[in-house]
Design a protein around this motif. Structure first.
Motif, short mmCIF file in Angstrom:
data_model
loop_
_atom_site.label_atom_id
_atom_site.label_comp_id
_atom_site.label_asym_id
_atom_site.label_seq_id
_atom_site.Cartn_x
_atom_site.Cartn_y
_atom_site.Cartn_z
N ALA A 115 5.06 1.78 0.86
CA ALA A 115 3.84 2.46 0.11
C ALA A 115 3.34 3.45 0.36
CB ALA A 115 2.87 1.46 0.39
N GLN A 116 3.37 4.20 1.67
CA GLN A 116 2.98 5.45 2.15
C GLN A 116 3.87 6.50 1.87
OE1 GLN A 116 2.32 5.15 6.67
NE2 GLN A 116 0.22 5.24 6.17
N ARG A 117 4.99 6.39 1.72
CA ARG A 117 6.17 7.32 1.21
C ARG A 117 6.57 7.25 -0.20
NH1 ARG A 117 9.21 3.65 2.82
NH2 ARG A 117 11.37 3.19 2.97
N THR A 118 5.83 6.34 -1.18
CA THR A 118 6.36 6.24 -2.47
C THR A 118 5.12 6.95 -3.23
OG1 THR A 118 7.24 4.25 -2.24
CG2 THR A 118 6.92 4.77 -4.39
N PRO A 119 5.42 7.74 -3.93
CA PRO A 119 4.36 8.50 -4.99
C PRO A 119 3.94 7.45 -6.32
CG PRO A 119 6.39 9.56 -5.41
CD PRO A 119 6.52 8.63 -4.15
N TRP A 120 2.73 7.81 -6.67
CA TRP A 120 2.25 7.11 -7.90
C TRP A 120 3.35 7.28 -9.22
CZ3 TRP A 120 -1.16 3.45 -7.80
CH2 TRP A 120 -2.03 3.30 -6.94
N GLN A 121 4.05 8.52 -9.19
CA GLN A 121 4.97 8.80 -10.36
C GLN A 121 6.23 8.13 -10.36
OE1 GLN A 121 3.37 11.08 -8.31
NE2 GLN A 121 1.55 11.63 -9.66
N GLN A 122 6.39 7.49 -9.19
CA GLN A 122 7.76 6.73 -9.04
C GLN A 122 7.92 5.64 -10.11
OE1 GLN A 122 9.05 6.13 -5.20
NE2 GLN A 122 10.95 4.76 -6.00
#
Length: 176
Positions: free
Chosen positions: A48-55
């Motif tokens: 969750a920390q390394r995943t952007p909202w745009q994924q």
């Protein structure tokens, strides 16, 4: 719709209880210095920390949750089926239940000579009567159609409903 709402509420409450128990067990396991009990939450936290909202996966999950929320909102806002039929009166606010109207119409149709049984369903706009005769010949049902319809109509008229529902009567012979 009331049944669906109750089932959804029960499922939601069970899911929240299970989630609460899961969180408590994970906190206890972490405080005792052990590895995660049921869910590998440190790995999920790192993702969750390394995943952007745009994924794409995040967007799909958000769209699915929004669609589910709108579906539940539409189901909740849909008007409930009226359980009462209003009586024509200037002085009081009175009404009959749909079950009561069905019972009184069933009684009137069952009182017709030659009718063995009757089943009645009542909605806001329609009263549907299915009656069976004792005779086995088709002409028996045809001859009892008019008396059964008249009996049902007269009983509905005596109820003095504000918006009387349409009446549909079907008489058939008893099948073997």
């Amino acid at each position: 719709m009331r049944l669906v709402n109750r089932l959804l509420a029960a499922l939601l409450s069970l899911a929240l209880i299970a989630l609460g128990v899961l969180v408590v067990t994970e906190v206890i396991a972490q405080r005792l210095g052990r590895r995660p009990a049921a869910v590998d939450w440190p790995r999920l936290y790192d993702w969750a920390q390394r995943t952007p909202w745009q994924q794409g996966s995040v967007r799909v999950a958000c769209i699915a949750l929004i669609a589910l929320g709108l579906l539940l909102l539409a189901a909740e806002l849909k008007p409930a089926k009226p359980s009462r039929l209003a009586v024509r009166s200037d002085t009081t606010d009175a009404a009959y239940t749909r079950r009561g109207v069905a019972a009184t119409v069933r009684s009137a149709v069952s009182d017709v000579d030659g009718i063995n049984s009757a089943s009645v369903s009542v909605s806001r706009r329609k009263v549907k009567v299915e009656a069976t005769t004792a005779g086995l010949q088709p002409f028996t049902a045809e001859t009892l159609q008019e008396p059964a319809t008249t009996a049902a109509r007269q009983r509905l008229d005596t109820l003095e409903l504000t918006d009387p529902p349409a009446l549909s009567v079907h008489v058939s012979t008893r099948s073997r």
